[in-house]
Scaffold this motif. Sequence first.
Motif, PDB file in Angstrom:
ATOM      1  N   ASP A   1     -13.246  19.737  -3.550  1.00  0.00           N
ATOM      2  CA  ASP A   1     -14.216  20.470  -4.357  1.00  0.00           C
ATOM      3  C   ASP A   1     -14.822  19.578  -5.430  1.00  0.00           C
ATOM      4  OD1 ASP A   1     -13.937  22.800  -2.945  1.00  0.00           O
ATOM      5  OD2 ASP A   1     -12.531  23.732  -4.344  1.00  0.00           O
ATOM      6  N   ASN A   2     -14.017  18.622  -5.912  1.00  0.00           N
ATOM      7  CA  ASN A   2     -14.480  17.697  -6.960  1.00  0.00           C
ATOM      8  C   ASN A   2     -15.052  16.404  -6.388  1.00  0.00           C
ATOM      9  OD1 ASN A   2     -13.662  19.468  -8.956  1.00  0.00           O
ATOM     10  ND2 ASN A   2     -11.614  18.589  -9.099  1.00  0.00           N
ATOM     11  N   ASP A   3     -15.200  16.370  -5.034  1.00  0.00           N
ATOM     12  CA  ASP A   3     -15.682  15.158  -4.352  1.00  0.00           C
ATOM     13  C   ASP A   3     -14.827  13.944  -4.694  1.00  0.00           C
ATOM     14  OD1 ASP A   3     -17.666  16.379  -2.933  1.00  0.00           O
ATOM     15  OD2 ASP A   3     -19.224  16.003  -4.402  1.00  0.00           O
ATOM     16  N   GLU A   4     -13.528  14.166  -4.910  1.00  0.00           N
ATOM     17  CA  GLU A   4     -12.589  13.076  -5.138  1.00  0.00           C
ATOM     18  C   GLU A   4     -12.015  12.650  -3.792  1.00  0.00           C
ATOM     19  OE1 GLU A   4      -9.651  14.636  -7.723  1.00  0.00           O
ATOM     20  OE2 GLU A   4     -11.029  15.029  -9.363  1.00  0.00           O
ATOM     21  N   LYS A   5     -11.452  11.458  -3.747  1.00  0.00           N
ATOM     22  CA  LYS A   5     -10.807  10.988  -2.527  1.00  0.00           C
ATOM     23  C   LYS A   5      -9.544  11.811  -2.301  1.00  0.00           C
ATOM     24  CE  LYS A   5      -8.799   6.844  -0.415  1.00  0.00           C
ATOM     25  NZ  LYS A   5      -8.444   5.418  -0.637  1.00  0.00           N
ATOM     26  N   PRO A   6      -9.470  12.578  -1.203  1.00  0.00           N
ATOM     27  CA  PRO A   6      -8.303  13.447  -1.013  1.00  0.00           C
ATOM     28  C   PRO A   6      -7.059  12.657  -0.643  1.00  0.00           C
ATOM     29  CG  PRO A   6      -9.757  13.597   0.882  1.00  0.00           C
ATOM     30  CD  PRO A   6     -10.467  12.732  -0.119  1.00  0.00           C
ATOM     31  N   ALA A   7      -5.894  13.177  -1.024  1.00  0.00           N
ATOM     32  CA  ALA A   7      -4.622  12.557  -0.645  1.00  0.00           C
ATOM     33  C   ALA A   7      -4.517  12.532   0.873  1.00  0.00           C
ATOM     34  CB  ALA A   7      -3.465  13.339  -1.244  1.00  0.00           C
TER      35      ALA A   7
ATOM     36  N   LEU B   1       0.824  -1.209   0.000  1.00  0.00           N
ATOM     37  CA  LEU B   1       0.000   0.000   0.000  1.00  0.00           C
ATOM     38  C   LEU B   1       0.859   1.261   0.000  1.00  0.00           C
ATOM     39  CD1 LEU B   1      -2.837  -0.869   2.560  1.00  0.00           C
ATOM     40  CD2 LEU B   1      -3.024  -0.758   0.083  1.00  0.00           C
ATOM     41  N   TYR B   2       1.933   1.248   0.803  1.00  0.00           N
ATOM     42  CA  TYR B   2       2.753   2.453   0.991  1.00  0.00           C
ATOM     43  C   TYR B   2       3.660   2.723  -0.200  1.00  0.00           C
ATOM     44  CZ  TYR B   2       6.046   5.644   3.324  1.00  0.00           C
ATOM     45  OH  TYR B   2       6.827   6.712   3.648  1.00  0.00           O
ATOM     46  N   TYR B   3       4.426   1.705  -0.603  1.00  0.00           N
ATOM     47  CA  TYR B   3       5.444   1.920  -1.630  1.00  0.00           C
ATOM     48  C   TYR B   3       4.899   1.845  -3.050  1.00  0.00           C
ATOM     49  CZ  TYR B   3       9.098   1.515   1.923  1.00  0.00           C
ATOM     50  OH  TYR B   3       9.900   1.720   3.016  1.00  0.00           O
ATOM     51  N   ASN B   4       3.957   0.936  -3.293  1.00  0.00           N
ATOM     52  CA  ASN B   4       3.551   0.669  -4.673  1.00  0.00           C
ATOM     53  C   ASN B   4       2.221   1.305  -5.061  1.00  0.00           C
ATOM     54  OD1 ASN B   4       5.863  -0.999  -4.883  1.00  0.00           O
ATOM     55  ND2 ASN B   4       4.733  -2.690  -3.937  1.00  0.00           N
ATOM     56  N   LYS B   5       1.333   1.505  -4.078  1.00  0.00           N
ATOM     57  CA  LYS B   5       0.025   2.095  -4.388  1.00  0.00           C
ATOM     58  C   LYS B   5      -0.108   3.515  -3.850  1.00  0.00           C
ATOM     59  CE  LYS B   5      -2.382  -2.350  -4.610  1.00  0.00           C
ATOM     60  NZ  LYS B   5      -2.485  -2.330  -6.058  1.00  0.00           N
ATOM     61  N   ASP B   6       0.869   3.973  -3.037  1.00  0.00           N
ATOM     62  CA  ASP B   6       0.832   5.330  -2.472  1.00  0.00           C
ATOM     63  C   ASP B   6      -0.484   5.598  -1.757  1.00  0.00           C
ATOM     64  OD1 ASP B   6       3.353   5.824  -3.690  1.00  0.00           O
ATOM     65  OD2 ASP B   6       2.320   6.221  -5.568  1.00  0.00           O
TER      66      ASP B   6
ATOM     67  N   ILE C   1       0.768  16.187 -15.571  1.00  0.00           N
ATOM     68  CA  ILE C   1       0.059  16.107 -14.293  1.00  0.00           C
ATOM     69  C   ILE C   1       1.036  16.322 -13.149  1.00  0.00           C
ATOM     70  CG2 ILE C   1      -1.292  14.605 -12.773  1.00  0.00           C
ATOM     71  CD1 ILE C   1      -2.407  13.256 -15.268  1.00  0.00           C
ATOM     72  N   THR C   2       2.228  15.719 -13.265  1.00  0.00           N
ATOM     73  CA  THR C   2       3.261  15.911 -12.242  1.00  0.00           C
ATOM     74  C   THR C   2       3.599  17.387 -12.102  1.00  0.00           C
ATOM     75  OG1 THR C   2       4.192  13.747 -12.816  1.00  0.00           O
ATOM     76  CG2 THR C   2       5.577  15.219 -11.513  1.00  0.00           C
TER      77      THR C   2
ATOM     78  N   GLY D   1       2.584   9.708  -5.435  1.00  0.00           N
ATOM     79  CA  GLY D   1       1.619   9.497  -6.510  1.00  0.00           C
ATOM     80  C   GLY D   1       1.826  10.453  -7.671  1.00  0.00           C
ATOM     81  N   SER D   2       2.224  11.694  -7.348  1.00  0.00           N
ATOM     82  CA  SER D   2       2.448  12.692  -8.397  1.00  0.00           C
ATOM     83  C   SER D   2       3.688  12.364  -9.218  1.00  0.00           C
ATOM     84  CB  SER D   2       2.600  14.083  -7.769  1.00  0.00           C
ATOM     85  OG  SER D   2       1.445  14.435  -7.041  1.00  0.00           O
TER      86      SER D   2
END
Length: 659
Positions: A187-193, A23-28, A211-212, A202-203
């Motif tokens: 604001d976009n109702d997205e899952k926040p970091a 979760l930490y290293y590969n999926k952030d 995007i980066t 992730g960036s």
Amino acid sequence: MDIILAERRIKELTEQLEYHNNLYYNKDDPEISDYEYDKMLRELEELEKQYPQFKSPLSPTSRVGGMAGEKFSPVVHTVPLESLHDSFSHAEMRDFDRRVREVVPDVTYIVEPKFDGLSVACEYQNGVFVRGSTRGDGITGEDVTDNLMTIKSLPKRIPNAPEFLEVRGEVYMSFKSFEELVKRQEDNDEKPAKNPRNAAAGSLRQKNAKITAQRKLDIFIFNVQQVTGTELKSHRQSLDYLSELGFPTSFYKVCDTIDEALEQIEQIGNSRGEFDYAIDGAVVKVDSFEARRALGSTAKYPKWAEAYKYPPEEKATKLLDIEINVGRTGVLTPVGIFEPVLLAGTTVSRATLHNRDFIEEKGICIGDTVVIRKAGEIIPEVLSVSEHPSDAKPFVFPTVCPSCGSPVVQDDEAATRCTNTDCPAQLMRHMIHFVSRDAMDIDGLGPAFLEQLLKEKLVKSPADLYRLKTDDISAFERKAEKSANNLINSIQKSKDNELYRLVYALGIRNIGLKAAKLLCEHFLTVNDLMNAKAEDFESIDGFGSVMAQSLENYFSLESTKQLIADLKDLGLKMKPSEQKISGGVFEGNTFVLTGTLPTMTRSEASKIIEQNGGKTSSSVSKKTSYVLAGEEAGSKLTKAQKLGIEVISEEQFLSMIDK
């Protein structure tokens, strides 16, 4: 602990740490804090020392947790990017000092802050930045050169450079940039970091470097991995050398005793709240490179360095009230209002309580004393209820929207939503999203001006923006006519944006910018999108049932149909820029693409088909002319074979164009 319990606990910890490593290293996307993870790792280390017969050959204590991902080219590190062993007390740091002095009695230490980011290596040939890579598992990382190029503080060319230089650094996201990112996501109702570290990771691992670049990452360089053309004898000398070359480096202190080092560790810890970046500890390193060689390394850690980890600061405070915010897609989010408390350097008085289930699971009532902390040193979060007075009031979640009074419903995602698509609170956030940079990118329409337009009822939907006239704006804003003209020109210019930006601007639940692009690669016009069903959307790679159903639900609404019709009448682009060639080689033919093609992506092949008069479909039917199949073609290939549809390879496809 007896031997049976020890074996069971070692196995349990190993499995848990592997899960959290991934979760930490590969999926952030971690579920626990760094501190909780480090304590679990320490427990496993101690048990493995007592019961080495139960240690797994692939134990998390013996290797770095990450691995090179598949979407970037692998980079083998000539000099391994080692991890650091952690200490959690002064006593453990004194044990480290004792071990060092057994080999190097007259040692000098360098104490530095430990940044909470993503470790990378950067290589320079004759002063030119040529390659950058993530740590990965310490031996093999990912090539993220293009993404590192977007970091302004990282030198791309260095003066008076050696023939070859490889440096190690930590990519991070400042608190300011993180707050901006989270606000956009909310604001976009997205899952926040969850925290700046994972936002940075992730960036940096985005396939699209644009995007980066938008995420405003930064970097500190803290080590010379290898160098050709100059000789460095100490860490202190290397840090000064890096600074002279123009690299962004942090502060450090030279310490001759462990007491001096511990004093500096405490000083760094006490000043964490003063920095605009996350520090989760301090690092004590042996200064002399010769001494480091004498001390050596374990399979995972250097023996000449130790990281001191700070525990996350937690405070108790009284919950005074719970407010409800209404998001762009109608989600009602409860926000706790607390008695102000100083936490990690700043005063905290508000924190999200997520949803109804979160409040009920923790038994939170107004008047309770709750324990809060800052996740990643920045986002306040409620951990638990520490005191529940007799006069505490249970919070009753509203049955109607606080903004418009319409009924609310709870969906399958544990979210409570307003059912009114014309809700003022939703409209304001929808408008902010519609004009944002990634959407329609309309300069001059900031939140304050949009709020005024809505208040005066000059704008009731995104379509009304395109009905505004210069006189409306100049009179309303009391600005010069030139300023009003500039805004009108910016609005008119946005009509020519690519279709995917309009689709993204519509603010469809669960549909981000990437998904909008994929939609517009599979459907040629907005009409095609509106006529599609959930199964058509779900056939797109990466689209699940939730996204597919969101799309069908959105395009079936009468309000959506009216908005699309209005925007079309007002001159907005309703199909991609590339026009099909009349009489092209593929005119009248429908293609279905499946599998991985040898030299092009499926979207590239789709554009070629469309530009040559053909069209693409996401599903195989009797109307399908050809199925263009690559490696690992799945059910579409099987269905085509059953229906007797002609299946072609990329080579055959290209030869058809040549003819």
